[in-house]
Each structure stands twice: as C-alpha cells, then as structure tokens.
Design a protein around this motif. Structure first.
Motif, PDB file in Angstrom:
ATOM      1  N   ASN A   1       0.811  -1.416  -0.282  1.00 25.02           N
ATOM      2  CA  ASN A   1       0.189   0.563   0.304  1.00 25.02           C
ATOM      3  C   ASN A   1       1.055   1.148  -0.152  1.00 25.02           C
ATOM      4  O   ASN A   1       1.191   1.592   1.102  1.00 25.02           O
ATOM      5  N   VAL A   2       1.388   1.601  -1.259  1.00 23.72           N
ATOM      6  CA  VAL A   2       2.234   2.773  -1.043  1.00 23.72           C
ATOM      7  C   VAL A   2       1.493   4.068  -0.180  1.00 23.72           C
ATOM      8  O   VAL A   2       2.648   4.612  -0.075  1.00 23.72           O
ATOM      9  N   SER A   3       0.018   4.667  -0.300  1.00 17.49           N
ATOM     10  CA  SER A   3      -0.086   5.418   0.795  1.00 17.49           C
ATOM     11  C   SER A   3       0.895   5.280   2.260  1.00 17.49           C
ATOM     12  O   SER A   3       0.756   6.178   2.855  1.00 17.49           O
ATOM     13  N   ALA A   4       0.139   4.227   2.390  1.00 13.42           N
ATOM     14  CA  ALA A   4       0.397   3.687   3.801  1.00 13.42           C
ATOM     15  C   ALA A   4       2.112   3.790   4.050  1.00 13.42           C
ATOM     16  O   ALA A   4       2.450   4.215   4.971  1.00 13.42           O
ATOM     17  N   LEU A   5       2.393   3.124   2.724  1.00 14.06           N
ATOM     18  CA  LEU A   5       3.989   3.348   3.628  1.00 14.06           C
ATOM     19  C   LEU A   5       4.749   4.574   3.200  1.00 14.06           C
ATOM     20  O   LEU A   5       5.914   4.883   4.081  1.00 14.06           O
ATOM     21  N   ALA A   6       3.818   5.583   2.612  1.00 14.95           N
ATOM     22  CA  ALA A   6       4.811   7.135   2.674  1.00 14.95           C
ATOM     23  C   ALA A   6       3.963   7.493   3.758  1.00 14.95           C
ATOM     24  O   ALA A   6       5.443   8.689   3.937  1.00 14.95           O
ATOM     25  N   ALA A   7       2.810   7.282   4.088  1.00 17.63           N
ATOM     26  CA  ALA A   7       3.256   7.936   5.603  1.00 17.63           C
ATOM     27  C   ALA A   7       4.497   7.570   6.722  1.00 17.63           C
ATOM     28  O   ALA A   7       4.222   8.261   7.813  1.00 17.63           O
ATOM     29  N   ALA A   8       4.092   6.438   6.693  1.00 22.72           N
ATOM     30  CA  ALA A   8       5.189   5.429   7.445  1.00 22.72           C
ATOM     31  C   ALA A   8       6.502   6.531   7.039  1.00 22.72           C
ATOM     32  O   ALA A   8       7.638   5.836   7.297  1.00 22.72           O
ATOM     33  N   GLY A   9       6.915   6.845   5.696  1.00 20.76           N
ATOM     34  CA  GLY A   9       7.740   7.890   5.715  1.00 20.76           C
ATOM     35  C   GLY A   9       9.115   7.042   4.718  1.00 20.76           C
ATOM     36  O   GLY A   9      10.034   7.749   5.031  1.00 20.76           O
TER      37      GLY A   9
END
Length: 228
Positions: A90-98
């Motif tokens: 999940n790219v959005s979740a990974l981006a939110a994780a930094g």
C-alpha cells in the motif's frame, strides 16, 4: 588462581562470556524499535549479513518491523527492493510511514530459484540501498548464495520465511520469529543472534494498513512493479 586474578581475566575485552551478547564488530542499522535494538548485537539489523523474519501472520503488521529501516534506506540514492511480496504494498501507507515511495522497486517472481535470482541481482546491482524478499521452499544451497551476495553488497537483507522453517538450518546471522500477540501488537522471539541465546520475547506495536489483497493486484497493473 586467586579471585582477583579471575576477575581481571573475565573482564578482559578479548574474552567473551557465555552470558554476554556478542561484541559484534559488523556494522548495523537501527531497527527503529528501541526495545528490539537493545536485544540485538550491534543494536540493529546487520549490514552485509542476512536476517530472517519467520512468520505465519501475513498481513497482521509483520512488515512494520522493517518500516523504520526501509524508510531510512529510501532516503538514500538507491532503490528499496521488495522481491515477491505476497500482497502489493500500500503505497499511501508506506509514504505515511516515512518511505520515499518513488525509490521502491517491487519485483514479482515465482519459484524459490527465481526469487533468489532476483534477490542476488538486486544485491549485486549496486543500485539498491536495502533489499527484502519473501521465500518459501528454499534449500540451504540457495540461502548460502544469498549470504555470499549480501556480504559483497554490504547492504541490509531481510527475508520473510514461513514459521514452519524455524527448525531448518540457515546461514542467517539473525533469525526472528514474529507472531500476533494482541490487536496492534506483535511478539518477536529471537531464535538466533550472535552471542548468548535470547531468553525473552520482545513485544512491539504495529502500523496497520500496509498491504492490500492479492485480488487488488490482479485488477490493476502495479505502477512500481517489475515483472520477471
């Protein structure tokens, strides 16, 4: 031998005591989880050596174990390679994780031999800053090839393997078994590390929502996937 002489001998820097964690001279990178770092030689994931995460709780937060390290690696110039993840990340979740998601490279591969081939080429490419992959039904010979490749690459390499492989021998320097402890929490048992065996598990909070289901992969073409 007198008590004072024995005390002096046991506290020499070149004497390892069985109840000590190994004085590991190999470089490491922090896991981003202080409680886990405190239990690992060098205080983190080994660089230039292989680590394994053994688990059957796929999709329940086990990837959270790697997120701080992958986020740091993604800020470098190289790619962060994901080889054969069971779900498309999940790219959005990974981006939110930094994570810097434009630096992610997802490589789809089928058999154990194909996955090892992809992992070795990612390590040997000189273009990656971290490599992780999912392996099952892999033999010791293939694992040793990966061990040689990661030593030459001097990168962190983390492999996800089934928990049923915990009884199998492995050249990995670090082996962790991850299981679901409670909602939003995983239990990490350290099966193998340099130095004395671990005698207690580590409990860590998880970050939900990292993967999506395989069915979602089939409905759309992954923008970051390299099909091999």
């Amino acid at each position: 031998m007198s008590a004072s002489s024995l005390h002096t001998l046991l506290h020499r820097p070149d004497v390892w005591r069985a109840n000590d964690t190994a004085a590991d001279t190999c470089p490491t990178v922090s896991t981003g989880h202080p409680a886990l770092d405190a239990e690992l030689p060098g205080g983190g994931w080994p660089i230039g050596d292989m680590s394994e995460v053994l688990t059957d709780c796929c999709g329940h937060g086990e990837v959270s174990l790697l997120l701080p390290m992958l986020a740091q690696a993604s800020q470098a110039d190289g790619w962060v390679a994901w080889v054969a993840p069971p779900w498309y990340p999940n790219v959005s979740a990974l981006a939110a994780a930094g994570l810097c998601t434009p630096r992610m490279l997802v490589i789809q591969a089928g058999s154990a031999g194909e996955r090892v081939w992809a992992l070795r080429h990612a390590l040997n490419s000189g273009a990656c800053s971290a490599v992780t992959g999912w392996l099952d039904r892999v033999d010791t010979a293939l694992l040793r090839r990966l061990q040689l490749a990661v030593r030459e690459a001097a990168l962190p390499l983390v492999l996800f393997r089934p928990a049923s492989d915990a009884h199998m021998a492995s050249p990995a320097a670090l082996r962790l078994q991850v299981s679901v402890a409670a909602e939003g929490e995983v239990r990490v048992d350290i099966l193998k590390r340099r130095g004395r065996p671990a005698n207690r598990p580590v409990h860590l909070g998880t970050r939900p929502g990292i993967p999506v289901r395989r069915a979602d992969i089939q409905r759309r073409r992954p923008a970051l996937a390299l099909v091999g």
